[in-house]
Design a protein around this motif. Sequence first.
Motif, short mmCIF file in Angstrom:
data_model
loop_
_atom_site.label_atom_id
_atom_site.label_comp_id
_atom_site.label_asym_id
_atom_site.label_seq_id
_atom_site.Cartn_x
_atom_site.Cartn_y
_atom_site.Cartn_z
N ASP A 297 12.86 -2.79 -7.13
CA ASP A 297 12.19 -3.94 -6.04
C ASP A 297 11.53 -3.28 -4.88
O ASP A 297 11.93 -3.94 -3.88
N LEU A 298 11.29 -1.95 -5.12
CA LEU A 298 10.65 -1.40 -4.05
C LEU A 298 9.18 -1.07 -4.31
O LEU A 298 8.72 -0.94 -5.29
N VAL A 299 8.51 -0.95 -3.02
CA VAL A 299 7.13 -0.72 -3.25
C VAL A 299 6.96 0.85 -2.50
O VAL A 299 7.61 1.02 -1.35
N HIS A 300 6.05 1.78 -2.92
CA HIS A 300 5.80 3.13 -2.36
C HIS A 300 4.30 3.03 -1.77
O HIS A 300 3.39 3.06 -2.48
N VAL A 301 4.16 3.16 -0.50
CA VAL A 301 2.77 3.05 0.21
C VAL A 301 2.64 4.10 1.14
O VAL A 301 3.48 4.55 1.84
N TRP A 302 1.23 4.39 1.14
CA TRP A 302 0.62 5.18 2.37
C TRP A 302 -0.45 4.46 2.74
O TRP A 302 -1.31 4.07 2.42
N GLY A 303 -0.45 4.84 4.17
CA GLY A 303 -1.53 4.30 5.11
C GLY A 303 -2.53 5.32 5.66
O GLY A 303 -2.05 6.14 6.00
N THR A 304 -3.92 4.85 5.93
CA THR A 304 -4.62 5.85 6.36
C THR A 304 -5.79 5.00 7.20
O THR A 304 -5.95 3.85 6.89
N SER A 305 -6.35 5.74 8.40
CA SER A 305 -7.14 5.19 9.05
C SER A 305 -8.65 5.48 8.54
O SER A 305 -9.63 4.92 9.23
N THR B 98 -2.51 2.64 0.30
CA THR B 98 -2.47 3.04 -1.20
C THR B 98 -1.08 2.87 -1.65
O THR B 98 -0.18 3.26 -1.19
N PHE B 99 -1.05 2.07 -2.63
CA PHE B 99 0.39 1.72 -3.23
C PHE B 99 0.46 2.39 -4.51
O PHE B 99 -0.37 2.64 -5.34
N PHE C 146 9.02 7.49 3.89
CA PHE C 146 8.74 6.15 3.30
C PHE C 146 8.09 6.08 2.11
O PHE C 146 8.12 5.01 1.17
N ILE C 147 7.35 7.27 1.85
CA ILE C 147 6.54 7.13 0.31
C ILE C 147 7.66 7.27 -0.77
O ILE C 147 7.76 6.52 -1.72
#
Length: 346
Positions: A38-46, A107-108, A9-10
């Motif tokens: 028209d897309l965003v590229h994002v990663w998430g972390t805890s 983080t985008f 998904f990144i």
Amino acid sequence: MVIILFAEFIRDGHPIADIESYLNDEDLELFRTTSDDDLVHVWGTSVDGTWRNVERNDIALVYHDGAFVARGQVLQLRHDPDLAEYLWRENVEHGRWNEESPWEYMTFLTDIEEVDVDIEEFNELVGYDKTYRPQGFTRVADKRLNQLSGEESVETAIADLTDAGERVHPVDDEDDGPTPDLADQLQAASTDGDAHEEFEKLVAKAFSRLGCAADWIEGGGDTDVEIRSPEHVVVEVKARGNGRVNSLEVTNVDKHRRQRGADHAIVVAPGFAPKVIDNAETTELTTIAVDDLVELLDRRDEYAVPPEEILALLTRSGAFQDDRLDLLDEYIQDRIDAGETLLAVI
């Protein structure tokens, strides 16, 4: 620089329209302006400790199975548990979503490019042990990046490693010739259609001569010059064989400004058509012709005008013309008068 474990998904991204309701107006405008699809590229972390050390414009390297497979640039940081749950609770593999430790620190990224770099090549570059493997969301220590030997900048080192992205060249004009030589070179290059890269370098040198900390940015679809201080400004450089810019892609200039997180944008060209000058004030950027840039260089050279005063005039939206030079001349005359008054008192 940021290392992120690879996830599809990144690279593939999420439609901005799907997450619009979670975004404030500022972030929504940022993502729309900087996205080509028209897309965003994002990663998430805890892991919030590591995440809080990340900064906009950091380089992001995406790791998967012994290699880096993509690179990008940090566009925005956002703490948003609700958006994280919407994006990933039902869309992650192997039931990895954890209600007690959600990926809420986001983080985008922008400028995503696929690369193919073996982990051992990266380890050698930054001085990690050859057996090192990323174990999660990681930021390479500044001390390692500062010790990159033989490189002008971290960006250039990573670009050489990945064969992708821009190369950043800090400008140092201490060994250059006198201002008249630079002025002649600027004017010649500005109308030479085959010397665009040389013109970019000269403009970067000119802003350095004006007292700014400036970088020439080589390659990619990025801006041409970045001023880091006394204000954060991007500069687009337009060489034209006919001597003037007849139309200006304002949207593209603004995209570069937002990607860099800059406060203002300046466009330098040999000249501008009247309609471009007429529209300049409504575009929230500044246009300046090479002849006027040379006038600023002359005043800096003769009167040591502080860069803060010059940038104050250059970061006002609209066309930089004779009226702004008059304001600078009035400032210079006021300084001269004050100096003479002080000498008379002494």
